[in-house]
Write a protein that holds these residues in place. Structure first.
Motif, PDB file in Angstrom:
ATOM      1  N   PRO A  42       0.330  -1.436   3.641  1.00  0.00           N
ATOM      2  CA  PRO A  42       0.057  -1.154   2.226  1.00  0.00           C
ATOM      3  C   PRO A  42       1.120  -0.285   1.563  1.00  0.00           C
ATOM      4  O   PRO A  42       1.330  -0.380   0.359  1.00  0.00           O
ATOM      5  N   ALA A  43       1.812   0.548   2.336  1.00  0.00           N
ATOM      6  CA  ALA A  43       2.845   1.409   1.749  1.00  0.00           C
ATOM      7  C   ALA A  43       3.996   0.582   1.188  1.00  0.00           C
ATOM      8  O   ALA A  43       4.589   0.943   0.166  1.00  0.00           O
ATOM      9  N   LEU A  44       4.317  -0.528   1.826  1.00  0.00           N
ATOM     10  CA  LEU A  44       5.401  -1.382   1.320  1.00  0.00           C
ATOM     11  C   LEU A  44       5.010  -2.096   0.033  1.00  0.00           C
ATOM     12  O   LEU A  44       5.856  -2.363  -0.814  1.00  0.00           O
ATOM     13  N   TRP A  45       3.735  -2.420  -0.112  1.00  0.00           N
ATOM     14  CA  TRP A  45       3.288  -3.145  -1.296  1.00  0.00           C
ATOM     15  C   TRP A  45       3.197  -2.250  -2.521  1.00  0.00           C
ATOM     16  O   TRP A  45       2.949  -2.733  -3.617  1.00  0.00           O
ATOM     17  N   ARG A  46       3.400  -0.955  -2.361  1.00  0.00           N
ATOM     18  CA  ARG A  46       3.403  -0.048  -3.516  1.00  0.00           C
ATOM     19  C   ARG A  46       4.790   0.124  -4.100  1.00  0.00           C
ATOM     20  O   ARG A  46       4.938   0.701  -5.167  1.00  0.00           O
ATOM     21  N   LEU A  47       5.818  -0.343  -3.405  1.00  0.00           N
ATOM     22  CA  LEU A  47       7.189  -0.249  -3.910  1.00  0.00           C
ATOM     23  C   LEU A  47       7.379  -1.214  -5.077  1.00  0.00           C
ATOM     24  O   LEU A  47       6.643  -2.183  -5.236  1.00  0.00           O
ATOM     25  N   TYR A  48       8.418  -0.984  -5.885  1.00  0.00           N
ATOM     26  CA  TYR A  48       8.591  -1.692  -7.151  1.00  0.00           C
ATOM     27  C   TYR A  48       8.623  -3.213  -7.043  1.00  0.00           C
ATOM     28  O   TYR A  48       7.823  -3.866  -7.695  1.00  0.00           O
ATOM     29  N   PRO A  49       9.486  -3.831  -6.267  1.00  0.00           N
ATOM     30  CA  PRO A  49       9.520  -5.303  -6.362  1.00  0.00           C
ATOM     31  C   PRO A  49       8.239  -5.958  -5.857  1.00  0.00           C
ATOM     32  O   PRO A  49       7.798  -6.969  -6.398  1.00  0.00           O
ATOM     33  N   LEU A  50       7.630  -5.392  -4.843  1.00  0.00           N
ATOM     34  CA  LEU A  50       6.425  -6.009  -4.296  1.00  0.00           C
ATOM     35  C   LEU A  50       5.174  -5.685  -5.100  1.00  0.00           C
ATOM     36  O   LEU A  50       4.217  -6.459  -5.102  1.00  0.00           O
ATOM     37  N   SER A  51       5.160  -4.545  -5.776  1.00  0.00           N
ATOM     38  CA  SER A  51       3.962  -4.176  -6.544  1.00  0.00           C
ATOM     39  C   SER A  51       3.737  -5.102  -7.733  1.00  0.00           C
ATOM     40  O   SER A  51       2.604  -5.318  -8.149  1.00  0.00           O
ATOM     41  N   ASP A  52       4.795  -5.670  -8.279  1.00  0.00           N
ATOM     42  CA  ASP A  52       4.654  -6.618  -9.380  1.00  0.00           C
ATOM     43  C   ASP A  52       4.394  -8.042  -8.900  1.00  0.00           C
ATOM     44  O   ASP A  52       4.018  -8.907  -9.675  1.00  0.00           O
ATOM     45  N   PHE A  53       4.589  -8.279  -7.613  1.00  0.00           N
ATOM     46  CA  PHE A  53       4.467  -9.621  -7.064  1.00  0.00           C
ATOM     47  C   PHE A  53       3.000 -10.057  -6.947  1.00  0.00           C
ATOM     48  O   PHE A  53       2.645 -11.168  -7.322  1.00  0.00           O
ATOM     49  N   LEU A  54       2.143  -9.192  -6.418  1.00  0.00           N
ATOM     50  CA  LEU A  54       0.727  -9.513  -6.243  1.00  0.00           C
ATOM     51  C   LEU A  54      -0.128  -8.358  -6.760  1.00  0.00           C
ATOM     52  O   LEU A  54       0.224  -7.202  -6.581  1.00  0.00           O
ATOM     53  N   ASN A  55      -1.271  -8.686  -7.351  1.00  0.00           N
ATOM     54  CA  ASN A  55      -2.185  -7.624  -7.762  1.00  0.00           C
ATOM     55  C   ASN A  55      -3.117  -7.276  -6.599  1.00  0.00           C
ATOM     56  O   ASN A  55      -2.993  -7.817  -5.504  1.00  0.00           O
ATOM     57  N   GLY A  56      -4.071  -6.385  -6.819  1.00  0.00           N
ATOM     58  CA  GLY A  56      -4.932  -5.899  -5.743  1.00  0.00           C
ATOM     59  C   GLY A  56      -5.781  -6.963  -5.086  1.00  0.00           C
ATOM     60  O   GLY A  56      -5.907  -7.019  -3.865  1.00  0.00           O
ATOM     61  N   LYS A  57      -6.393  -7.836  -5.891  1.00  0.00           N
ATOM     62  CA  LYS A  57      -7.247  -8.889  -5.323  1.00  0.00           C
ATOM     63  C   LYS A  57      -6.418  -9.897  -4.530  1.00  0.00           C
ATOM     64  O   LYS A  57      -6.848 -10.386  -3.488  1.00  0.00           O
ATOM     65  N   GLN A  58      -5.232 -10.215  -5.017  1.00  0.00           N
ATOM     66  CA  GLN A  58      -4.375 -11.149  -4.301  1.00  0.00           C
ATOM     67  C   GLN A  58      -3.875 -10.553  -2.992  1.00  0.00           C
ATOM     68  O   GLN A  58      -3.762 -11.245  -1.984  1.00  0.00           O
ATOM     69  N   ARG A  59      -3.573  -9.252  -2.998  1.00  0.00           N
ATOM     70  CA  ARG A  59      -3.162  -8.583  -1.762  1.00  0.00           C
ATOM     71  C   ARG A  59      -4.295  -8.578  -0.748  1.00  0.00           C
ATOM     72  O   ARG A  59      -4.071  -8.783   0.451  1.00  0.00           O
TER      73      ARG A  59
END
Length: 78
Positions: A42-59
């Motif tokens: 989850p720490a990687l998904w909070r970084l800029y390029p990945l955070s815009d890629f998927l929202n919470g439900k999709q993650r």
């Protein structure tokens, strides 16, 4: 919380596979588990390029899909 459990569990499983399985089989399985651990962190998904890629439900859906597909991926090398 589910993402952290999968991340830590797959990371520890990869370490165990490297130590306990024969070399040619252990490398393949541990590499797959390390990649699963990397993608579910989850720490990687909070970084800029990945955070815009998927929202919470999709993650969350991707995390559940990873959890369900991981045994199928690991059966191939075994």
């Amino acid at each position: 919380m589910l993402g952290w459990l999968i991340c830590i569990g797959s990371f520890l499983g990869a370490l165990a596979a490297q130590m306990d399985l024969p070399r040619h089989l252990g490398e393949t399985i541990s590499t797959g588990l390390f990649v699963a651990s990397f993608f579910s962190c989850p720490a990687l998904w909070r970084l800029y390029p990945l955070s815009d890629f998927l929202n919470g439900k999709q993650r969350a859906a991707a995390c559940i899909a990873l959890m369900l597909a991981l045994p199928l991926v690991l059966v191939g090398p075994a």
